[in-house]
Design a protein around this motif. Structure first.
Motif, PDB file in Angstrom:
ATOM      1  N   GLY A  72      12.387  12.110  -4.358  1.00 21.28           N
ATOM      2  CA  GLY A  72      11.150  11.352  -4.192  1.00 21.28           C
ATOM      3  C   GLY A  72      11.395   9.864  -4.022  1.00 21.28           C
ATOM      4  N   LEU A  73      12.576   9.385  -4.447  1.00 24.61           N
ATOM      5  CA  LEU A  73      12.907   7.962  -4.328  1.00 24.61           C
ATOM      6  C   LEU A  73      14.260   7.756  -3.643  1.00 24.61           C
ATOM      7  CD1 LEU A  73      11.818   6.726  -7.885  1.00 24.61           C
ATOM      8  CD2 LEU A  73      10.542   6.547  -5.742  1.00 24.61           C
ATOM      9  N   ARG A  74      14.645   8.680  -2.791  1.00 20.52           N
ATOM     10  CA  ARG A  74      15.952   8.591  -2.137  1.00 20.52           C
ATOM     11  C   ARG A  74      15.973   7.636  -0.955  1.00 20.52           C
ATOM     12  NH1 ARG A  74      17.355  14.985  -2.287  1.00 20.52           N
ATOM     13  NH2 ARG A  74      18.003  15.002  -4.455  1.00 20.52           N
ATOM     14  N   TYR A  75      14.890   7.561  -0.216  1.00 20.88           N
ATOM     15  CA  TYR A  75      14.910   6.848   1.055  1.00 20.88           C
ATOM     16  C   TYR A  75      13.907   5.698   1.080  1.00 20.88           C
ATOM     17  CZ  TYR A  75      17.210  11.211   2.154  1.00 20.88           C
ATOM     18  OH  TYR A  75      18.042  12.298   2.130  1.00 20.88           O
ATOM     19  N   LYS A  76      14.254   4.647   1.837  1.00 21.08           N
ATOM     20  CA  LYS A  76      13.348   3.525   2.034  1.00 21.08           C
ATOM     21  C   LYS A  76      12.127   3.979   2.819  1.00 21.08           C
ATOM     22  CE  LYS A  76      14.753  -0.430   3.628  1.00 21.08           C
ATOM     23  NZ  LYS A  76      15.470  -1.515   4.303  1.00 21.08           N
ATOM     24  N   GLY A  77      11.021   3.280   2.622  1.00 19.95           N
ATOM     25  CA  GLY A  77       9.824   3.586   3.391  1.00 19.95           C
ATOM     26  C   GLY A  77       8.602   2.954   2.760  1.00 19.95           C
ATOM     27  N   PHE A  78       7.489   3.150   3.393  1.00 17.02           N
ATOM     28  CA  PHE A  78       6.242   2.656   2.817  1.00 17.02           C
ATOM     29  C   PHE A  78       5.778   3.623   1.733  1.00 17.02           C
ATOM     30  CE2 PHE A  78       6.107   0.402   6.891  1.00 17.02           C
ATOM     31  CZ  PHE A  78       5.939  -0.880   6.405  1.00 17.02           C
ATOM     32  N   ALA A  79       5.205   3.056   0.696  1.00 17.89           N
ATOM     33  CA  ALA A  79       4.777   3.869  -0.440  1.00 17.89           C
ATOM     34  C   ALA A  79       3.391   3.460  -0.880  1.00 17.89           C
ATOM     35  CB  ALA A  79       5.752   3.691  -1.604  1.00 17.89           C
ATOM     36  N   GLU A  80       2.686   4.434  -1.434  1.00 15.06           N
ATOM     37  CA  GLU A  80       1.431   4.142  -2.113  1.00 15.06           C
ATOM     38  C   GLU A  80       1.745   4.160  -3.604  1.00 15.06           C
ATOM     39  OE1 GLU A  80      -2.620   6.447  -3.084  1.00 15.06           O
ATOM     40  OE2 GLU A  80      -2.318   5.988  -0.954  1.00 15.06           O
ATOM     41  N   VAL A  81       1.508   3.025  -4.257  1.00 17.89           N
ATOM     42  CA  VAL A  81       1.779   2.888  -5.686  1.00 17.89           C
ATOM     43  C   VAL A  81       0.435   2.835  -6.409  1.00 17.89           C
ATOM     44  CG1 VAL A  81       2.896   1.508  -7.469  1.00 17.89           C
ATOM     45  CG2 VAL A  81       3.892   1.616  -5.176  1.00 17.89           C
ATOM     46  N   THR A  82       0.213   3.804  -7.293  1.00 18.10           N
ATOM     47  CA  THR A  82      -1.030   3.865  -8.060  1.00 18.10           C
ATOM     48  C   THR A  82      -0.709   3.627  -9.526  1.00 18.10           C
ATOM     49  OG1 THR A  82      -1.885   5.500  -6.498  1.00 18.10           O
ATOM     50  CG2 THR A  82      -3.044   5.278  -8.596  1.00 18.10           C
ATOM     51  N   VAL A  83      -1.326   2.594 -10.089  1.00 15.48           N
ATOM     52  CA  VAL A  83      -1.132   2.261 -11.503  1.00 15.48           C
ATOM     53  C   VAL A  83      -2.361   2.739 -12.259  1.00 15.48           C
ATOM     54  CG1 VAL A  83      -0.728   0.406 -13.162  1.00 15.48           C
ATOM     55  CG2 VAL A  83       0.220   0.225 -10.842  1.00 15.48           C
TER      56      VAL A  83
END
Length: 183
Positions: A72-83
Protein backbone atom coordinates in the motif's frame (compact mmCIF):
# COMPACT_ATOMS: atom_id res chain seq x y z
CA UNK A 1 35.29 -6.35 -31.13
CA UNK A 2 32.62 -6.07 -33.78
CA UNK A 3 29.53 -3.89 -33.45
CA UNK A 4 27.35 -6.95 -33.04
CA UNK A 5 29.53 -8.30 -30.22
CA UNK A 6 29.51 -4.90 -28.51
CA UNK A 7 25.71 -4.66 -28.78
CA UNK A 8 25.31 -8.16 -27.32
CA UNK A 9 27.68 -7.30 -24.45
CA UNK A 10 25.79 -4.08 -23.64
CA UNK A 11 22.42 -5.87 -23.80
CA UNK A 12 23.74 -8.55 -21.41
CA UNK A 13 24.92 -5.87 -18.95
CA UNK A 14 21.52 -4.13 -19.07
CA UNK A 15 19.72 -7.44 -18.47
CA UNK A 16 21.99 -8.22 -15.49
CA UNK A 17 21.46 -4.77 -13.95
CA UNK A 18 17.67 -4.89 -14.39
CA UNK A 19 17.56 -8.47 -13.08
CA UNK A 20 19.56 -7.46 -10.01
CA UNK A 21 17.22 -4.54 -9.35
CA UNK A 22 14.17 -6.81 -9.66
CA UNK A 23 15.64 -9.39 -7.27
CA UNK A 24 16.56 -6.68 -4.72
CA UNK A 25 13.06 -5.16 -4.84
CA UNK A 26 11.43 -8.55 -4.30
CA UNK A 27 13.72 -9.18 -1.31
CA UNK A 28 12.81 -5.77 0.16
CA UNK A 29 9.09 -6.46 -0.34
CA UNK A 30 9.44 -9.84 1.43
CA UNK A 31 11.41 -8.24 4.28
CA UNK A 32 8.85 -5.49 4.83
CA UNK A 33 5.75 -7.57 4.07
CA UNK A 34 5.30 -8.36 7.77
CA UNK A 35 4.87 -4.67 8.68
CA UNK A 36 1.51 -3.02 8.30
CA UNK A 37 -0.88 -0.40 9.47
CA UNK A 38 -4.02 -1.16 11.43
CA UNK A 39 -6.30 -3.83 10.02
CA UNK A 40 -9.47 -1.75 10.36
CA UNK A 41 -10.29 1.65 8.94
CA UNK A 42 -10.12 4.37 11.61
CA UNK A 43 -13.46 5.59 12.90
CA UNK A 44 -14.64 8.87 14.24
CA UNK A 45 -15.19 12.37 12.99
CA UNK A 46 -13.22 13.46 9.92
CA UNK A 47 -10.73 16.14 10.96
CA UNK A 48 -9.26 16.84 7.49
CA UNK A 49 -9.10 15.34 4.00
CA UNK A 50 -6.24 15.96 1.58
CA UNK A 51 -7.49 14.61 -1.77
CA UNK A 52 -4.34 15.03 -3.85
CA UNK A 53 -1.21 14.86 -1.72
CA UNK A 54 1.91 13.63 -3.47
CA UNK A 55 3.07 10.53 -1.59
CA UNK A 56 6.87 10.22 -1.77
CA UNK A 57 8.04 7.26 0.34
CA UNK A 58 8.09 5.60 3.73
CA UNK A 59 11.45 5.38 5.49
CA UNK A 60 12.68 4.58 9.00
CA UNK A 61 13.21 7.62 11.24
CA UNK A 62 16.81 8.70 10.84
CA UNK A 63 17.34 6.77 7.57
CA UNK A 64 15.93 8.99 4.82
CA UNK A 65 17.44 6.91 2.00
CA UNK A 66 16.16 3.45 3.07
CA UNK A 67 12.79 2.84 1.45
CA UNK A 68 10.35 0.56 3.26
CA UNK A 69 8.17 -1.54 0.94
CA UNK A 70 4.98 -1.93 2.97
CA UNK A 71 1.96 -3.12 0.96
CA UNK A 72 0.00 0.00 0.00
CA UNK A 73 3.01 2.31 0.45
CA UNK A 74 5.51 0.79 -1.97
CA UNK A 75 5.29 3.22 -4.86
CA UNK A 76 5.25 6.99 -5.33
CA UNK A 77 2.02 8.57 -6.48
CA UNK A 78 -0.85 10.81 -5.59
CA UNK A 79 -2.68 9.88 -2.43
CA UNK A 80 -5.84 10.78 -0.62
CA UNK A 81 -5.00 11.29 3.06
CA UNK A 82 -7.96 11.24 5.45
CA UNK A 83 -7.38 12.26 9.06
CA UNK A 84 -10.06 11.04 11.49
CA UNK A 85 -10.25 11.17 15.27
CA UNK A 86 -9.41 7.46 15.31
CA UNK A 87 -6.42 7.60 12.94
CA UNK A 88 -5.26 8.22 9.39
CA UNK A 89 -5.99 6.50 6.07
CA UNK A 90 -3.50 6.81 3.21
CA UNK A 91 -4.87 5.71 -0.16
CA UNK A 92 -2.16 5.90 -2.84
CA UNK A 93 -3.57 5.67 -6.36
CA UNK A 94 -3.46 2.07 -7.55
CA UNK A 95 -2.57 0.65 -4.13
CA UNK A 96 -4.71 -0.76 -1.31
CA UNK A 97 -5.36 1.85 1.41
CA UNK A 98 -3.23 1.83 4.54
CA UNK A 99 -5.00 2.51 7.83
CA UNK A 100 -3.09 3.82 10.84
CA UNK A 101 -4.79 3.90 14.22
CA UNK A 102 -4.23 6.90 16.46
CA UNK A 103 -2.23 4.64 18.80
CA UNK A 104 0.32 4.05 16.03
CA UNK A 105 0.90 7.75 15.31
CA UNK A 106 3.80 9.49 17.02
CA UNK A 107 3.69 12.93 15.39
CA UNK A 108 4.78 14.96 12.41
CA UNK A 109 7.93 16.64 11.18
CA UNK A 110 9.28 18.27 8.03
CA UNK A 111 12.28 17.58 5.81
CA UNK A 112 13.92 18.77 2.64
CA UNK A 113 14.33 15.38 1.04
CA UNK A 114 13.71 11.67 1.15
CA UNK A 115 14.55 8.83 -1.17
CA UNK A 116 12.77 9.71 -4.38
CA UNK A 117 12.38 13.47 -3.83
CA UNK A 118 14.44 16.52 -2.85
CA UNK A 119 12.73 19.89 -2.38
CA UNK A 120 13.35 23.12 -0.52
CA UNK A 121 14.09 22.99 3.20
CA UNK A 122 11.02 21.78 5.13
CA UNK A 123 9.10 21.21 1.89
CA UNK A 124 8.05 17.65 2.75
CA UNK A 125 5.61 16.74 5.51
CA UNK A 126 6.42 13.62 7.48
CA UNK A 127 3.86 11.46 9.26
CA UNK A 128 5.67 9.48 11.96
CA UNK A 129 4.17 6.16 13.04
CA UNK A 130 4.92 2.69 14.42
CA UNK A 131 3.89 -0.31 12.31
CA UNK A 132 2.00 -3.27 13.69
CA UNK A 133 3.60 -6.64 12.88
CA UNK A 134 1.23 -8.81 10.86
CA UNK A 135 2.65 -12.04 12.18
CA UNK A 136 2.56 -12.51 15.94
CA UNK A 137 6.02 -13.13 17.33
CA UNK A 138 6.89 -14.86 20.55
CA UNK A 139 7.55 -12.46 23.38
CA UNK A 140 11.11 -11.24 23.23
CA UNK A 141 11.98 -13.11 20.02
CA UNK A 142 11.81 -10.12 17.67
CA UNK A 143 12.99 -6.55 18.11
CA UNK A 144 10.36 -3.85 18.41
CA UNK A 145 9.44 -2.36 15.04
CA UNK A 146 11.18 0.88 14.16
CA UNK A 147 9.30 4.15 13.94
CA UNK A 148 8.61 5.02 10.31
CA UNK A 149 8.03 8.27 8.43
CA UNK A 150 5.69 8.53 5.46
CA UNK A 151 6.51 11.65 3.46
CA UNK A 152 4.10 13.83 1.50
CA UNK A 153 4.46 16.88 -0.71
CA UNK A 154 1.48 19.23 -0.54
CA UNK A 155 0.54 21.80 -3.17
CA UNK A 156 0.99 24.82 -0.91
CA UNK A 157 2.43 25.67 2.54
CA UNK A 158 -1.04 26.33 4.05
CA UNK A 159 -2.08 22.78 3.12
CA UNK A 160 1.13 21.46 4.69
CA UNK A 161 0.35 23.38 7.89
CA UNK A 162 -3.25 22.11 7.88
CA UNK A 163 -1.90 18.55 7.71
CA UNK A 164 0.42 19.13 10.70
CA UNK A 165 -2.43 20.76 12.65
CA UNK A 166 -4.83 17.89 11.88
CA UNK A 167 -2.31 15.29 13.09
CA UNK A 168 -1.56 17.37 16.21
CA UNK A 169 -5.26 17.40 17.11
CA UNK A 170 -5.54 13.60 17.13
CA UNK A 171 -2.18 12.63 18.65
CA UNK A 172 -2.77 12.66 22.37
CA UNK A 173 0.76 12.15 23.62
CA UNK A 174 3.05 15.10 24.25
CA UNK A 175 4.96 15.37 20.97
CA UNK A 176 7.19 18.13 19.73
CA UNK A 177 7.28 18.99 16.05
CA UNK A 178 10.95 18.85 15.28
CA UNK A 179 12.59 19.36 11.97
CA UNK A 180 14.67 16.41 10.89
CA UNK A 181 17.26 17.40 8.37
CA UNK A 182 18.76 14.84 6.06
CA UNK A 183 22.37 13.84 6.36
Amino acid sequence: MSRTGFAILMAAIVVLVLGGMWIAWRARARRDGGLAGASLMPTGEIVAVFPRASYVSTTPVGSPFERIAIPGLRYKGFAEVTVRRGGVTIAVTGEPPVHLSVDQLTGTATAGGRIGKVVEQDGLSLLQWRPEPQTPAAAGSAPAPRTLESSFRFAAPPEQQAFADAIATIVTTDQTDTTQEDA
